[in-house]
Design a protein around this motif. Sequence first.
Motif, mmCIF file in Angstrom:
data_model
loop_
_atom_site.group_PDB
_atom_site.id
_atom_site.type_symbol
_atom_site.label_atom_id
_atom_site.label_comp_id
_atom_site.label_asym_id
_atom_site.label_seq_id
_atom_site.Cartn_x
_atom_site.Cartn_y
_atom_site.Cartn_z
ATOM 1 N N ASP B 58 0.739 -1.113 -0.124
ATOM 2 C CA ASP B 58 0.213 -0.083 -0.165
ATOM 3 C C ASP B 58 0.831 1.341 -0.001
ATOM 4 O O ASP B 58 0.400 2.343 0.278
ATOM 5 C CB ASP B 58 -0.883 0.201 1.028
ATOM 6 N N ASP B 59 1.907 1.110 -0.470
ATOM 7 C CA ASP B 59 2.989 2.087 -0.458
ATOM 8 C C ASP B 59 3.030 2.729 -1.671
ATOM 9 O O ASP B 59 3.902 2.256 -2.515
ATOM 10 C CB ASP B 59 4.315 1.660 0.025
ATOM 11 N N ALA B 60 2.134 3.725 -1.950
ATOM 12 C CA ALA B 60 1.868 4.270 -3.509
ATOM 13 C C ALA B 60 3.278 4.657 -4.033
ATOM 14 O O ALA B 60 3.438 4.659 -5.022
ATOM 15 C CB ALA B 60 0.895 5.154 -3.534
ATOM 16 N N PRO B 61 3.797 5.668 -3.104
ATOM 17 C CA PRO B 61 5.045 6.192 -3.933
ATOM 18 C C PRO B 61 6.055 5.126 -4.344
ATOM 19 O O PRO B 61 6.713 5.020 -5.330
ATOM 20 C CB PRO B 61 5.743 6.991 -2.966
ATOM 21 N N ALA B 62 6.288 4.107 -3.568
ATOM 22 C CA ALA B 62 7.149 2.789 -3.678
ATOM 23 C C ALA B 62 6.580 2.142 -4.938
ATOM 24 O O ALA B 62 7.513 2.034 -5.710
ATOM 25 C CB ALA B 62 7.374 2.158 -2.603
ATOM 26 N N LEU B 63 5.150 1.984 -5.014
ATOM 27 C CA LEU B 63 4.858 1.106 -6.172
ATOM 28 C C LEU B 63 4.861 2.110 -7.487
ATOM 29 O O LEU B 63 5.355 1.417 -8.626
ATOM 30 C CB LEU B 63 3.327 0.843 -5.812
ATOM 31 N N THR B 64 4.897 3.463 -7.414
ATOM 32 C CA THR B 64 5.056 4.348 -8.410
ATOM 33 C C THR B 64 6.328 4.233 -9.095
ATOM 34 O O THR B 64 6.655 3.956 -10.330
ATOM 35 C CB THR B 64 4.493 5.672 -8.242
ATOM 36 N N ALA B 65 7.388 4.267 -8.060
ATOM 37 C CA ALA B 65 8.832 4.149 -8.569
ATOM 38 C C ALA B 65 8.895 2.936 -9.193
ATOM 39 O O ALA B 65 9.689 2.835 -10.294
ATOM 40 C CB ALA B 65 9.659 4.627 -7.490
ATOM 41 N N PHE B 66 8.492 1.701 -8.546
ATOM 42 C CA PHE B 66 8.833 0.680 -9.060
ATOM 43 C C PHE B 66 8.254 0.468 -10.485
ATOM 44 O O PHE B 66 8.877 -0.072 -11.642
ATOM 45 C CB PHE B 66 8.040 -0.533 -8.230
ATOM 46 N N GLY B 67 6.948 0.793 -10.758
ATOM 47 C CA GLY B 67 6.160 0.590 -11.840
ATOM 48 C C GLY B 67 7.054 1.583 -13.236
ATOM 49 O O GLY B 67 7.089 1.137 -14.092
ATOM 50 N N ASN B 68 7.504 2.714 -12.531
ATOM 51 C CA ASN B 68 8.032 3.374 -13.560
ATOM 52 C C ASN B 68 9.510 2.876 -13.971
ATOM 53 O O ASN B 68 10.053 3.137 -14.899
ATOM 54 C CB ASN B 68 8.390 4.783 -13.105
ATOM 55 N N ALA B 69 10.121 1.979 -13.076
ATOM 56 C CA ALA B 69 11.552 1.495 -13.221
ATOM 57 C C ALA B 69 11.569 0.199 -14.084
ATOM 58 O O ALA B 69 12.649 -0.122 -14.557
ATOM 59 C CB ALA B 69 12.164 1.442 -11.926
#
Lengths: 356, 356
Positions: B58-69
Amino acid sequence: MSNPLPVGATIGILGGGQLGRMLAVAASRLGLKTHIFEPGANAPAGDVAHRVTTAAYDDAPALTAFGNAVDVITYEFENIPTSALDLLEKLAAIHPGRRALATSQDRLTEKTFLQDLGLKTAPFADVGNAEDLDAALAAIGTPAILKTRRMGYDGKGQARIMTPDDAAAALADMAGAPAILEGFVNFSHEVSVIGARGPDGAVACYDPGENVHEAGILRTTTVPAKLTPGQRTDAVLIAARILNALDYVGVMGVELFVTPQGLIVNEIAPRVHNSGHWTQNGCTICQFEQHIRAVACWPLGDGSRHADVVMENLIGDDMDRVPELAKTDAAIHLYGKADVKAGRKMGHVNRVIKPA
Amino acid sequence: MSNPLPVGATIGILGGGQLGRMLAVAASRLGLKTHIFEPGANAPAGDVAHRVTTAAYDDAPALTAFGNAVDVITYEFENIPTSALDLLEKLAAIHPGRRALATSQDRLTEKTFLQDLGLKTAPFADVGNAEDLDAALAAIGTPAILKTRRMGYDGKGQARIMTPDDAAAALADMAGAPAILEGFVNFSHEVSVIGARGPDGAVACYDPGENVHEAGILRTTTVPAKLTPGQRTDAVLIAARILNALDYVGVMGVELFVTPQGLIVNEIAPRVHNSGHWTQNGCTICQFEQHIRAVACWPLGDGSRHADVVMENLIGDDMDRVPELAKTDAAIHLYGKADVKAGRKMGHVNRVIKPA
């Protein structure tokens, strides 16, 4: 003999190229971590290692931190500076040991060692200057090859001498480096034995493979090699003799010329070897895991061959063939190198031809 | 169909356990990098991945960074929170897709889907409360098993109902979670098919394996399974029907009960599967590489079986047997987990019995 490294222990690997990469993958199967030490950035082995130290081999603080962080040290190439080894051996055991490295780092030492073991080599002579070269050519004759004693690989640091007139140019090519003159060997084909020895003295050798080179770079290895049963036995016994004489721990590649006069040792490499990549798809335990088992003091694994295999290196632009190769039954092994360069080993494919 | 991912591209993997670890190793063979997203520290997959993000789902910033990487996203377990998937699917393709996940995350949805496909399942009924359970027991009879609809694995979240008197206690075990009552199936043994489907619709299935469980955890898988030629064909056709119906991309595990009335689908898992670990030593292309090939839009590889294999899980204290196992011909695969716990999958061994 030491105790086997436990799950979670760390194997330090000097060199982060494709051999280090495949060693790291093999270590992971045994629950072991790897820590790569490599001067270059974006090391292929870094993608699959637990840790990477990017530093030069003369960076004493980096070497010290590396040596303190690992449980045992091994390497993927033999030209490690002596000063680095002097520092590291105080911090962790190095396998294969210093004697194997010293022997294989210098072609003259290597040839002398092999000759002293009673094994056949090409005729050779030490060449320090033009007079030495004249005397060597008089004794060995032409054609011959002048090679630097140290730091040669994939045909680099070599000059052919077809007639005595080529001598001066060949010597100039050495750029003042100590050299060795080797006579030509009239051989029908080259084979190699990938042998392993554990710290308990156990020896296991893979079935010999037959190698084809192009422009000094290995192109294909085929198992089984064209050998009589007697030659096959000889090949394995030669490898075992070398492993035992060096009190060796790890995997070694032994290249042999097949001649009417018997098998002649071309060179030895104190590490996993390109001509052993076929074991990844032809054996239950591949050369990379066998090496990790040996240096981690685990028992050697089952290296028996279950299939006929042709290994082909993907060099430079061969990478353009990968999309087509992916449609075939071949097993593809790529090294994750970003830049394609002519002559650069980018990957290999193993074609499993039929059950052994 | 998308273009194949090029060398150096990154596959994001949700979950950093042993399946993620072996997926990362397989990706490295194709020159692909992996980036693991895992809430827990010291993830087994982290040892062999290019990057690891340690963060909650549920860590949206971490998920977003992961998805972008990453270039594509896959996963090693099916119980990924929907909110994480909602966020990630905007950033990169997720394979296998949402429908496969939604279907397999909920036992009721899964059973209904299978029934609608014309496949046989155990009798089942939706159970939301005591009245539902009474009605379900009246229809299905005893013995039966009450299971939570979601988040079950390795026998967790299940209660047996041997007689109607057990009903109340079983319902209490569900702790208010939506449940499903499943009738017992009288089967002789369980087999599983590891099937793969590429984005181009190509389907390839491994030879079915025969599974033995202990205490709800897979103990061994043996290939070939005891099946008639007709059953073997049926098993593969069932898997293919499921893969096609879900427009599936990747590897799936399909568990089947063998009964006198034919094959009954037990459950499906939208990921590489423990009962497919034998492929690492029985096939040129193992299930992990097959999955990576599919999600990376590479052609599926050669999954034909070249040997009879018995895979045995190493669970908890089985790790004490590793030193002895290392002396045998078995191929050992350890997950690098630091802490041995009862019931915890620590590794597995593949015994190659003889050529297929």
